[in-house]
Structures are given as structure tokens and as C-alpha cells.
Motif scaffolding. Structure first.
Motif, short mmCIF file in Angstrom:
data_model
loop_
_atom_site.label_atom_id
_atom_site.label_comp_id
_atom_site.label_asym_id
_atom_site.label_seq_id
_atom_site.Cartn_x
_atom_site.Cartn_y
_atom_site.Cartn_z
N ASP A 50 -1.24 6.00 -13.96
CA ASP A 50 -2.36 5.13 -13.58
C ASP A 50 -2.78 5.48 -12.15
O ASP A 50 -2.53 4.73 -11.20
N THR A 51 -3.44 6.62 -12.01
CA THR A 51 -3.77 7.18 -10.69
C THR A 51 -4.61 6.23 -9.85
O THR A 51 -4.53 6.24 -8.62
N ARG A 52 -5.39 5.41 -10.50
CA ARG A 52 -6.22 4.45 -9.77
C ARG A 52 -5.40 3.64 -8.78
O ARG A 52 -5.86 3.33 -7.68
N GLN A 53 -4.17 3.29 -9.15
CA GLN A 53 -3.36 2.42 -8.31
C GLN A 53 -2.97 3.10 -6.99
O GLN A 53 -2.75 2.42 -5.99
N VAL A 54 -2.87 4.43 -6.99
CA VAL A 54 -2.59 5.13 -5.74
C VAL A 54 -3.75 4.92 -4.77
O VAL A 54 -3.55 4.60 -3.59
N PHE A 55 -4.97 5.12 -5.27
CA PHE A 55 -6.14 4.89 -4.43
C PHE A 55 -6.18 3.45 -3.92
O PHE A 55 -6.48 3.19 -2.75
N GLU A 56 -5.89 2.51 -4.82
CA GLU A 56 -5.93 1.10 -4.45
C GLU A 56 -4.92 0.81 -3.33
O GLU A 56 -5.24 0.16 -2.33
N ALA A 57 -3.69 1.27 -3.52
CA ALA A 57 -2.63 0.96 -2.56
C ALA A 57 -2.87 1.62 -1.21
O ALA A 57 -2.71 0.99 -0.15
N VAL A 58 -3.26 2.88 -1.24
CA VAL A 58 -3.47 3.60 0.02
C VAL A 58 -4.64 3.01 0.79
O VAL A 58 -4.56 2.79 2.01
N ALA A 59 -5.74 2.73 0.09
CA ALA A 59 -6.90 2.16 0.77
C ALA A 59 -6.58 0.79 1.37
O ALA A 59 -7.10 0.43 2.43
N ALA A 60 -5.70 0.04 0.71
CA ALA A 60 -5.37 -1.30 1.18
C ALA A 60 -4.51 -1.30 2.45
O ALA A 60 -4.44 -2.32 3.14
N LEU A 61 -3.87 -0.18 2.75
CA LEU A 61 -2.95 -0.14 3.88
C LEU A 61 -3.33 0.87 4.96
O LEU A 61 -2.66 0.96 5.98
N SER A 62 -4.40 1.60 4.76
CA SER A 62 -4.72 2.71 5.66
C SER A 62 -5.17 2.27 7.05
O SER A 62 -4.90 2.95 8.04
N GLY A 63 -5.90 1.17 7.13
CA GLY A 63 -6.40 0.73 8.44
C GLY A 63 -7.25 1.81 9.10
O GLY A 63 -8.17 2.35 8.49
N ARG A 64 -6.91 2.17 10.33
CA ARG A 64 -7.68 3.17 11.08
C ARG A 64 -7.15 4.59 10.90
O ARG A 64 -7.61 5.52 11.59
N ALA A 65 -6.22 4.78 9.99
CA ALA A 65 -5.65 6.12 9.81
C ALA A 65 -6.71 7.14 9.42
O ALA A 65 -6.66 8.30 9.85
N GLY A 66 -7.68 6.71 8.62
CA GLY A 66 -8.73 7.63 8.21
C GLY A 66 -9.55 8.14 9.38
O GLY A 66 -9.93 9.32 9.42
#
Length: 284
Positions: A50-66
Motif C-alpha cells: 500500500d505505497t500510498r501510506q508511505v507518501f501519507e506518513a512522510v508528508a505528515a512528518l516532513s515539516g521543513r525538510a523539503g
């Protein structure tokens, strides 16, 4: 998955909220949502496909990392070219006839074999991102910023080939450890920790923590891969590319029996969230 972040706003961002980095507009940093990330990681443990969940989790915790990654990326010659031309890596990696024409043993041929063997495509990653609300196809105020994250996301399977990590649950987790070390994105941390705990509960005698630590060290010691000209590397022998980038063989991971890795975290639910939502919509 790479340093996924909501790189295209669904609503127009007012000028006063836009931050300019390297002459390029970037959107406001997303809010940190730990509970949302936790729910997504639990769903991912239940079904690693369920690859979608990787995107969901990472986006939810990334903050200013991007933003930090973007600043570093556009400061490199290749990064500046990627966002300005732009270099469309998703199209390069989708040209299977071109990849097939590359020399036997090359990075490009190894990537092609990996993708065909696993029945994967760059478009599949883009679709998974779309399911998580990350739009790589529509209009955006931030084309350069979005280009970076699209570039990184479709690089995910390239990094599998470079590192030698498979698509079993441990291989995916080690690839994320490597990615975390390269990108410094905190969004991967929760996935890694919960994934390791789940694996240790299943097979307590295996060196999963050592494999993850080895992947982290590999990521720290390697050259910064986002700054490398991928298109120029694809025709080269895979071994030469690894030497250039200082990527060593994952000895701890390789020593774990294949049957152990194959049976880790077998899906406890048979469908991805996207499939369940589609079926619910049709039923409604």
C-alpha cells in the motif's frame, strides 16, 4: 519512497506566504501531523504494497525538510538543470526500449530488469502519490519545487538497484534508511522504527536492526545521489556506478536468508486503501 511532500498546492498560495529559495518559489511548509502519520504507518505494516501510506506518513512528518533538500539540490549544477530545463526523469525511466538498448550489465539494464521483474513503472509511483493527495500532474505555482520531489520519488527504484536492496519488507525498510541518511527527512523515521519492531516481533533472532544501521551508514558514506546526473550514469556498468558513488554491498542484509526476508510482514489485508476506496465509491 523518496522525500515526498505536498509539492503542489490545491489552493492558490498568497504571495506573502511564498518563500523564495534559489530564485524559485516554494510553498509553505506542511504542518506536522504525528497521529495521521502513525495511522498511515500501521496501515503500511498491514500491507507493505500500500505505497500510498508511505507518501501519507512522510508528508505528515516532513515539516521543513523539503525546503532544506530543495536549497541543497538547486545549489548543484545537476539540480539546477533538473528544475530549470526541466529534466523529466519519469520519461527517461519509462523509455524501456532505450534502457533495453544499453549494454549488458549497465545500470540502465539492471534498472529495467528490476522494474520488469517486479512489474513496476514510474507512473505507478506517481499514481500512488496522487492517491495521497500529492499532485504531480496538475497545474502548480511551484513547478521547480514540485519537479524536485517528482524527480526524487521516481528515483526510489533506482536507489533499490544502486543499493542492492530487494522489494521484500526488510529491503524496502533498508532502502528507506539509506534514503533517510541521504535526505535527512524525519518523515521516514516512524516508518523505520515501527517496521523494525514489527519484524523483530515476527522473527526475534534475526539481525534486522544491524541491517538497518548498515543501510544508514551506507547512506551517510555515499556521495549525495540527488546531485548525480542519472541519465549519464545509466549506460555505465552498475559496478562502476556503485564505486563512483561509494555504495558498498549490504552485507548484513545479504546474509539474512531469502526465505526469511520473503516471509516478513506478509500482507494482513489483501487490498490497498485505494482499492478499498474505489470499491466503496462504486458500491455507493
Amino acid at each position: 519512497m523518496m522525500a515526498a511532500e505536498h509539492a503542489s498546492a490545491t489552493q492558490t498560495v498568497p504571495p506573502e506566504k511564498i518563500e523564495w529559495i534559489g530564485g524559485c518559489p516554494t510553498p509553505p511548509a506542511p504542518p506536522v501531523r504525528p497521529l495521521h502519520a502513525l495511522v498511515s504507518v500501521v496501515k503500511l505494516v498491514l500491507n507493505k504494497e500500500d505505497t500510498r501510506q508511505v507518501f501519507e506518513a512522510v508528508a505528515a512528518l516532513s515539516g521543513r525538510a523539503g525546503k532544506r533538500t530543495f536549497r541543497r539540490f538547486v545549489a548543484t549544477p545537476y539540480g539546477r538543470r533538473v528544475v530549470s530545463e526541466p529534466v523529466k526523469l519519469e520519461e527517461i525511466l519509462s523509455d524501456r526500449e532505450r534502457l533495453r538498448a544499453m549494454p549488458e550489465g549497465s545500470f540502465g539494464r539492471a534498472y529495467l530488469a528490476f522494474m520488469e521483474g517486479e512489474n513496476l513503472t514510474p507512473e505507478g509511483l506517481i499514481d500512488s502519490a496522487a492517491e495521497a493527495g500529492i499532485d504531480f500532474r496538475g497545474d502548480t505555482q511551484f513547478p521547480e519545487y514540485r519537479r524536485l520531489f517528482l524527480h526524487l520519488d521516481v528515483s526510489h527504484d533506482l536507489w533499490h538497484v544502486l543499493t542492492g536492496y530487494g522489494r521484500d519488507a526488510l529491503g524496502e525498510l533498508c532502502n528507506l534508511c539509506f534514503t533517510r541518511a541521504q535526505t535527512r527527512n524525519p518523515g521516514f523515521r516512524l516508518i523505520i522504527w515501527i517496521g523494525l519492531l514489527a519484524m523483530k516481533l515476527e522473527r526475534p533472532g534475526q539481525p534486522f536492526w544491524r541491517a538497518a544501521n548498515e543501510a544508514r551508514r551506507m547512506g551517510l558514506e555515499a556521495e549525495w545521489i540527488p546531485a548525480q546526473d542519472v541519465e549519464a550514469l545509466l549506460p555505465l556498468p552498475l559496478g562502476e556506478v556503485r564505486r563512483r558513488l561509494n555504495i558498498l554491498a549490504p552485507t548484513v542484509y545479504n546474509a539474512i536468508p531469502e526465505e526469511v526476508k520473503r516471509d516478513l510482514l506478509k500482507p494482513k489485508v489483501k487490498k490497498t486503501q485505494a482499492q478499498r476506496e474505489a470499491e466503496a465509491a462504486m458500491a455507493g
